[in-house]
Write an enzyme that holds these catalytic residues in place. Structure first.
Site, mmCIF file in Angstrom:
data_model
loop_
_atom_site.group_PDB
_atom_site.id
_atom_site.type_symbol
_atom_site.label_atom_id
_atom_site.label_comp_id
_atom_site.label_asym_id
_atom_site.label_seq_id
_atom_site.Cartn_x
_atom_site.Cartn_y
_atom_site.Cartn_z
ATOM 1 N N ARG A 160 57.505 38.526 24.726
ATOM 2 C CA ARG A 160 56.790 37.247 24.491
ATOM 3 C C ARG A 160 56.934 36.247 25.644
ATOM 4 N NH1 ARG A 160 59.203 37.999 19.388
ATOM 5 N NH2 ARG A 160 57.718 38.916 17.929
ATOM 6 N N HIS B 211 35.567 39.134 47.417
ATOM 7 C CA HIS B 211 35.288 38.012 46.517
ATOM 8 C C HIS B 211 34.836 36.766 47.282
ATOM 9 C CE1 HIS B 211 35.727 35.459 42.996
ATOM 10 N NE2 HIS B 211 36.553 34.680 43.665
ATOM 11 N N LYS C 55 44.097 22.203 44.177
ATOM 12 C CA LYS C 55 44.111 23.040 42.963
ATOM 13 C C LYS C 55 45.046 22.436 41.920
ATOM 14 C CE LYS C 55 43.700 27.078 40.560
ATOM 15 N NZ LYS C 55 43.391 28.471 40.525
ATOM 16 N N GLU D 155 40.920 24.907 31.252
ATOM 17 C CA GLU D 155 39.501 24.958 31.601
ATOM 18 C C GLU D 155 38.578 24.534 30.472
ATOM 19 O OE1 GLU D 155 38.328 28.266 34.181
ATOM 20 O OE2 GLU D 155 36.262 27.967 33.536
ATOM 21 N N ARG E 122 38.309 21.850 35.308
ATOM 22 C CA ARG E 122 38.719 23.109 35.969
ATOM 23 C C ARG E 122 37.501 24.003 36.200
ATOM 24 N NH1 ARG E 122 44.244 26.698 35.067
ATOM 25 N NH2 ARG E 122 43.717 28.252 36.651
ATOM 26 N N ASN F 167 34.637 26.816 39.618
ATOM 27 C CA ASN F 167 33.698 27.951 39.601
ATOM 28 C C ASN F 167 32.469 27.689 40.456
ATOM 29 O OD1 ASN F 167 35.400 29.271 37.853
ATOM 30 N ND2 ASN F 167 34.428 28.400 36.037
ATOM 31 N N LYS G 21 46.458 31.372 35.457
ATOM 32 C CA LYS G 21 45.527 32.346 34.870
ATOM 33 C C LYS G 21 46.042 33.742 35.182
ATOM 34 C CE LYS G 21 41.056 29.997 34.785
ATOM 35 N NZ LYS G 21 39.689 29.982 35.348
ATOM 36 N N HIS H 38 29.642 36.010 41.470
ATOM 37 C CA HIS H 38 30.032 37.110 40.569
ATOM 38 C C HIS H 38 28.894 38.109 40.404
ATOM 39 C CE1 HIS H 38 33.434 34.733 38.355
ATOM 40 N NE2 HIS H 38 33.865 35.339 39.452
ATOM 41 N N HIS I 113 30.356 30.479 41.911
ATOM 42 C CA HIS I 113 30.783 31.728 41.295
ATOM 43 C C HIS I 113 29.699 32.397 40.451
ATOM 44 C CE1 HIS I 113 34.610 30.620 42.890
ATOM 45 N NE2 HIS I 113 35.262 31.584 42.276
ATOM 46 N N GLU J 11 37.519 30.006 49.642
ATOM 47 C CA GLU J 11 38.117 29.158 48.598
ATOM 48 C C GLU J 11 38.639 27.848 49.206
ATOM 49 O OE1 GLU J 11 37.762 29.869 45.485
ATOM 50 O OE2 GLU J 11 37.408 32.024 45.438
HETATM 51 P P1 NAD Z 1 44.184 41.687 46.790
HETATM 52 O O1 NAD Z 1 45.302 41.300 45.955
HETATM 53 O O2 NAD Z 1 43.497 42.969 46.479
HETATM 54 O O3 NAD Z 1 44.652 41.718 48.317
HETATM 55 C C1 NAD Z 1 43.722 42.059 49.311
HETATM 56 C C2 NAD Z 1 44.257 43.159 50.231
HETATM 57 O O4 NAD Z 1 45.224 42.607 51.108
HETATM 58 C C3 NAD Z 1 44.939 44.301 49.515
HETATM 59 O O5 NAD Z 1 44.619 45.501 50.147
HETATM 60 C C4 NAD Z 1 46.423 43.986 49.708
HETATM 61 O O6 NAD Z 1 47.239 45.119 49.646
HETATM 62 C C5 NAD Z 1 46.410 43.382 51.088
HETATM 63 N N1 NAD Z 1 47.509 42.467 51.390
HETATM 64 C C6 NAD Z 1 47.996 41.487 50.597
HETATM 65 N N2 NAD Z 1 48.862 40.739 51.286
HETATM 66 C C7 NAD Z 1 48.962 41.267 52.517
HETATM 67 C C8 NAD Z 1 49.678 40.918 53.676
HETATM 68 N N3 NAD Z 1 50.444 39.832 53.737
HETATM 69 N N4 NAD Z 1 49.547 41.701 54.756
HETATM 70 C C9 NAD Z 1 48.724 42.793 54.746
HETATM 71 N N5 NAD Z 1 47.988 43.142 53.697
HETATM 72 C C10 NAD Z 1 48.101 42.382 52.591
HETATM 73 O O7 NAD Z 1 43.026 40.579 46.803
HETATM 74 P P2 NAD Z 1 43.054 38.986 46.695
HETATM 75 O O8 NAD Z 1 41.811 38.542 47.363
HETATM 76 O O9 NAD Z 1 44.331 38.415 47.120
HETATM 77 O O10 NAD Z 1 42.915 38.741 45.132
HETATM 78 C C11 NAD Z 1 41.781 39.107 44.408
HETATM 79 C C12 NAD Z 1 42.135 39.074 42.946
HETATM 80 O O11 NAD Z 1 42.507 37.749 42.578
HETATM 81 C C13 NAD Z 1 40.995 39.467 42.020
HETATM 82 O O12 NAD Z 1 41.491 40.382 41.066
HETATM 83 C C14 NAD Z 1 40.615 38.167 41.338
HETATM 84 O O13 NAD Z 1 40.104 38.366 40.035
HETATM 85 C C15 NAD Z 1 41.925 37.427 41.332
HETATM 86 N N6 NAD Z 1 41.799 35.960 41.257
HETATM 87 C C16 NAD Z 1 42.540 35.317 40.333
HETATM 88 C C17 NAD Z 1 42.486 33.938 40.237
HETATM 89 C C18 NAD Z 1 43.342 33.226 39.241
HETATM 90 O O14 NAD Z 1 43.205 32.011 39.098
HETATM 91 N N7 NAD Z 1 44.254 33.903 38.584
HETATM 92 C C19 NAD Z 1 41.683 33.208 41.121
HETATM 93 C C20 NAD Z 1 40.938 33.907 42.071
HETATM 94 C C21 NAD Z 1 41.010 35.287 42.132
HETATM 95 N N1 GLY Z 2 40.173 30.307 40.246
HETATM 96 C C1 GLY Z 2 39.691 29.520 39.183
HETATM 97 C C2 GLY Z 2 40.741 28.897 38.349
HETATM 98 O O1 GLY Z 2 41.907 29.010 38.613
HETATM 99 O O2 GLY Z 2 40.416 28.255 37.397
#
Ligand code: NAD
Ligand code: GLY
Length: 358
Positions: free
Chosen positions: A117, A261, A223, A233, A237, A241, A139, A248, A244, A181
């Site tokens: 939990r 992305h 942020k 949200e 918040r 988007n 999130k 998306h 987006h 972003e």
């Molecule tokens: P990712 O986590 O896939 O990383 C991108 C690539 O970079 C991967 O191949 C990873 O292995 C590599 N990598 C990471 N750090 C590295 C480093 N320091 N050196 C070398 N390689 C490195 O992609 P991302 O763009 O970081 O994240 C995308 C994800 O985030 C999606 O799943 C998306 O839905 C999510 N997201 C979440 C939120 C949220 O608020 N929670 C917001 C935006 C996006």
């Molecule tokens: N990336 C959108 C949010 O955190 O709400």
């Protein structure tokens, strides 16, 4: 090192921002129990896992390295991590460290929010996107075959350690994608920052250390401001988007392949800016500043030719269904001031797509 505090209803979450700030001292101050689990992927693990482990000599440290990629943000990898935690007899005092980009952050956040939990969670984001966006705000998510991020929770970490040194090894394309972003914060919240980004594009592309620290710190603060006002949200918040809806739809139309992305969001932001000119009198000067900043920072602004408008509209209407049957477009009145428009019809979106694609 800077400390930004995210104040939510129940917690004060410290967010540390700096260069080469991850240290033994920091961990021994932040971690209270004995057990630590580091979850990372094979790419990041190879580069950083041993370095992080060496900074945790007084803890019992276990680690898991999952495969690299969005497709592993799924229920079976989630279960695999939970199984590992149960087999290792972790209890509620374990601290879980999410070491990686947004995929690791979202997945591990969800694991931490559900194991017994909820257990302690530290985010160490290693991509630009994760440093300025996904590690902040609580999130968490995994994907479902029917769509991205369909299963998840709001779960705040105990702290976030943002160290720009990790960005040195980040592939160029991932860095550029993360910049979308960063630009978004300028567009939706901070006109001065957007102008500054536009004027310092070369130094940003060259990853000058002081410049990286500045963009990460300002973005993280923006942020935090938004999440402080609206953690779950229900209001502002949603402004995050911006860009987006089309973004998306582009990602989904390309089956999440061959486009990152941030690249899709960059195109989506320019489309939303064009709609804002039409619907909300966004000035041409503001539109031009947005377009020129995206271009100067080497982000795409055109919809890939292989995607049809029909496909994009189909995916935008799926997005609409998820939002209670209404297209909720985030538009701009001017840079720094967003509004939500729920009245735009699909026919209009399609006509504007034709204009946008030229
Ligand atoms: P990712 O986590 O896939 O990383 C991108 C690539 O970079 C991967 O191949 C990873 O292995 C590599 N990598 C990471 N750090 C590295 C480093 N320091 N050196 C070398 N390689 C490195 O992609 P991302 O763009 O970081 O994240 C995308 C994800 O985030 C999606 O799943 C998306 O839905 C999510 N997201 C979440 C939120 C949220 O608020 N929670 C917001 C935006 C996006
Ligand atoms: N990336 C959108 C949010 O955190 O709400």
């Amino acid at each position: 090192m800077k400390k930004i505090t995210l104040k939510t209803k129940n917690n004060n979450i410290p967010i540390f921002v700096g260069n080469k700030i991850v240290s033994k001292k920091m961990f021994s101050t932040l971690i209270k129990g004995k057990d630590v689990l580091i979850v990372t992927n094979k790419t990041v693990g190879k580069l950083y896992l041993n370095k992080i482990k060496k900074l945790l000599p007084s803890f019992t440290v276990k680690s898991i390295q999952i495969s690299d990629g969005e497709k592993y943000k799924n229920i079976s990898v989630f279960s695999k991590i939970q199984d590992f935690m149960i087999k290792n007899n972790f209890d509620r005092d374990v601290t879980v460290i999410a070491l990686g980009g947004g995929v690791i952050g979202d997945l591990v956040g969800f694991v931490a929010s559900t194991f017994m939990r909820g257990v302690k969670l530290i985010h160490i984001p290693t991509t630009l996107l994760a440093q300025v966006d996904s590690s902040i705000g609580g999130k968490t998510a995994i994907n479902h075959p029917n769509g991205k991020n369909l299963i998840g929770s709001f779960y705040q970490p105990n702290c976030v350690i943002i160290d720009t040194e990790f960005l040195k090894t980040l592939p160029e394309k991932e860095f550029t994608s993360g910049l979308a972003e960063v630009i978004k914060y300028g567009v939706i919240k901070n006109h001065k920052f957007l102008r500054w980004l536009n004027n310092h594009a070369n130094e940003i592309i060259n990853k000058k250390k002081s410049i990286l620290l500045k963009i990460v710190e300002i973005s993280a603060k923006e942020k935090v401001n938004v999440v402080t006002k609206d953690e779950h949200e229900s209001d502002v918040r949603a402004f995050l988007n911006f860009g987006h809806t089309l973004g998306h739809a582009i990602e989904a139309s390309m089956k999440y392949k061959n486009i990152l992305h941030g690249e899709a969001i960059s195109i989506g932001m320019l489309y939303a800016s064009m709609l804002s000119v039409e619907k909300n009198n966004l000035s041409i000067e503001d539109f031009n500043l947005i377009e020129s900043t995206l271009k100067k920072l080497k982000l795409p602004t055109k919809v890939p030719t292989k995607i049809t408008n029909k496909n994009l509209i189909k995916h935008m209407s799926f997005d609409k269904k998820k939002k209670g049957g209404k297209n909720r477009f985030v538009l701009l009145e001017r840079i720094g001031f967003c509004v939500i428009n729920t009245t735009i019809k699909e026919k209009y979106l399609e006509e504007m797509l034709k204009v946008f694609r030229g």
